[in-house]
Design a protein around this motif. Structure first.
Motif, PDB file in Angstrom:
ATOM      1  N   PRO A  58     -33.432 -49.129 -17.981  1.00  0.00           N
ATOM      2  CA  PRO A  58     -33.270 -49.857 -16.720  1.00  0.00           C
ATOM      3  C   PRO A  58     -32.889 -51.311 -17.000  1.00  0.00           C
ATOM      4  O   PRO A  58     -33.451 -51.940 -17.892  1.00  0.00           O
ATOM      5  CB  PRO A  58     -34.653 -49.781 -16.064  1.00  0.00           C
ATOM      6  CG  PRO A  58     -35.470 -48.858 -16.913  1.00  0.00           C
ATOM      7  CD  PRO A  58     -34.839 -48.796 -18.251  1.00  0.00           C
ATOM      8  N   ASN A  70     -39.320 -44.493 -16.271  1.00  0.00           N
ATOM      9  CA  ASN A  70     -38.406 -45.467 -15.667  1.00  0.00           C
ATOM     10  C   ASN A  70     -37.019 -45.483 -16.299  1.00  0.00           C
ATOM     11  O   ASN A  70     -36.156 -46.277 -15.889  1.00  0.00           O
ATOM     12  CB  ASN A  70     -39.019 -46.874 -15.624  1.00  0.00           C
ATOM     13  CG  ASN A  70     -39.290 -47.487 -16.989  1.00  0.00           C
ATOM     14  OD1 ASN A  70     -38.615 -47.182 -17.971  1.00  0.00           O
ATOM     15  ND2 ASN A  70     -40.297 -48.360 -17.070  1.00  0.00           N
ATOM     16  N   VAL A  72     -33.265 -44.449 -16.658  1.00  0.00           N
ATOM     17  CA  VAL A  72     -32.340 -44.140 -15.572  1.00  0.00           C
ATOM     18  C   VAL A  72     -31.382 -43.033 -16.009  1.00  0.00           C
ATOM     19  O   VAL A  72     -30.784 -43.119 -17.086  1.00  0.00           O
ATOM     20  CB  VAL A  72     -31.546 -45.392 -15.156  1.00  0.00           C
ATOM     21  CG1 VAL A  72     -30.644 -45.074 -13.963  1.00  0.00           C
ATOM     22  CG2 VAL A  72     -32.497 -46.542 -14.820  1.00  0.00           C
ATOM     23  N   ILE A  80     -25.687 -43.666 -11.013  1.00  0.00           N
ATOM     24  CA  ILE A  80     -27.072 -43.209 -11.093  1.00  0.00           C
ATOM     25  C   ILE A  80     -27.212 -41.841 -10.442  1.00  0.00           C
ATOM     26  O   ILE A  80     -26.721 -41.605  -9.330  1.00  0.00           O
ATOM     27  CB  ILE A  80     -28.017 -44.233 -10.447  1.00  0.00           C
ATOM     28  CG1 ILE A  80     -28.013 -45.534 -11.267  1.00  0.00           C
ATOM     29  CG2 ILE A  80     -29.435 -43.678 -10.324  1.00  0.00           C
ATOM     30  CD1 ILE A  80     -28.830 -46.663 -10.659  1.00  0.00           C
ATOM     31  N   SER A  84     -33.640 -44.255  -8.603  1.00  0.00           N
ATOM     32  CA  SER A  84     -34.141 -45.163  -9.624  1.00  0.00           C
ATOM     33  C   SER A  84     -34.542 -46.465  -8.970  1.00  0.00           C
ATOM     34  O   SER A  84     -33.855 -46.953  -8.052  1.00  0.00           O
ATOM     35  CB  SER A  84     -33.089 -45.430 -10.702  1.00  0.00           C
ATOM     36  OG  SER A  84     -33.532 -46.430 -11.606  1.00  0.00           O
ATOM     37  N   ASP A  85     -35.646 -47.025  -9.415  1.00  0.00           N
ATOM     38  CA  ASP A  85     -36.077 -48.336  -8.919  1.00  0.00           C
ATOM     39  C   ASP A  85     -35.293 -49.468  -9.566  1.00  0.00           C
ATOM     40  O   ASP A  85     -35.431 -50.625  -9.170  1.00  0.00           O
ATOM     41  CB  ASP A  85     -37.574 -48.536  -9.190  1.00  0.00           C
ATOM     42  CG  ASP A  85     -38.449 -47.582  -8.398  1.00  0.00           C
ATOM     43  OD1 ASP A  85     -38.023 -47.172  -7.291  1.00  0.00           O
ATOM     44  OD2 ASP A  85     -39.545 -47.248  -8.886  1.00  0.00           O
TER      45      ASP A  85
END
Length: 255
Positions: A58, A70, A72, A80, A84-85
């Motif tokens: 990320p 986390n 990606v 993406i 995803s944050d």
């Protein structure tokens, strides 16, 4: 270490979760080795059973913050997949995607760093000098690509791939190195050898002119290197040892 403390999310397939934990461990290993560059640089890994899908760090997290959940997932163009944050670095997949797409399973993992010794060698006219124990194991495995600026353009990704010419180590002139592995451990072994070779090269140049190694000896070093010998894990044993060190200090990469 038991995985019970860090259970697999139900929406992620077992094979993908295993790849995620391995890649997250690699980011933590890079951090342990001092190979981080703030929030920059990249290691990308193919998602098993999902052609055209890859895992990437990320953008915005330090390597010490990367964990399995986390990472990606992206497609070959860097879009993406799923949710995803975090975004990804637009420079992070320009050449990675081109390499993965074209080389297939031969490019299961692609790594790029900016360590001082490797960048220094990339910035020199001579490039890598095959005059030490580590460099000798990379004889015939190194290619070069001329500097074109920040790698955010897809067309350069294709030129980078052409410059690699099928070799697993690519030195981006005035920039930094790329290693291309048939496994994560293979790419890691190549990067470790390269970084050590560059460290020794810089130390040698500070003392004087390097001593040459005869080509037949260089060829023998490549043939006999444990880093490429399946009998000794082709780098997997070394990667696993580093992963155990990370597990003993901070196994949170598994979450």
């Amino acid at each position: 270490m038991s995985d019970a403390a860090y259970p697999r999310p139900k929406h992620i397939a077992p094979e993908e979760w295993q790849a995620r934990t391995e890649l997250a461990a690699c980011y933590r290993i890079f951090d342990r080795l001092g190979w981080t560059e703030l929030i920059y640089n990249h290691i990308s890994l193919r998602v098993p059973g999902e052609p055209g899908h890859f895992l990437l760090n990320p953008f915005g997290l330090h390597y010490s913050e990367v964990c399995a959940s986390n990472l990606v997932k992206v497609d070959v163009r860097g879009h993406i997949v799923g949710a995803s944050d975090w975004p990804i670095n637009p420079a992070g997949f320009t050449f990675h995607g081109a390499i993965h797409e074209t080389l297939g399973e031969d490019a299961h993992c692609v790594m790029h760093v900016h360590t001082t010794p490797t960048m220094a060698v990339c910035c020199s006219d001579e490039g890598l000098s095959f005059t030490n124990f580590y460099a000798a194991q990379l004889w015939g495995k190194v290619a070069y690509h001329e500097f074109e600026g920040i790698t955010v353009h897809l067309d350069e990704g294709r030129r980078i791939l052409a410059s690699a010419g099928g070799k697993p180590v690519l030195l981006l002139r005035n920039h930094g190195p790329v290693t291309i592995g048939f496994s994560l451990a293979n790419a890691f072994s190549l990067m470790w050898l390269l970084n050590r070779a560059c460290e020794v090269q810089l130390a040698t140049l500070a003392m004087g002119r390097p001593r040459a190694i005869a080509v037949p000896v260089l060829e023998g070093c490549v043939r006999d290197s444990l880093n490429f010998n399946p009998k000794f894990g082709a780098g997997q044993d070394a990667f696993d040892a580093m992963r155990r060190l990370v597990d003993r200090t901070d196994p949170s990469y598994r979450r």
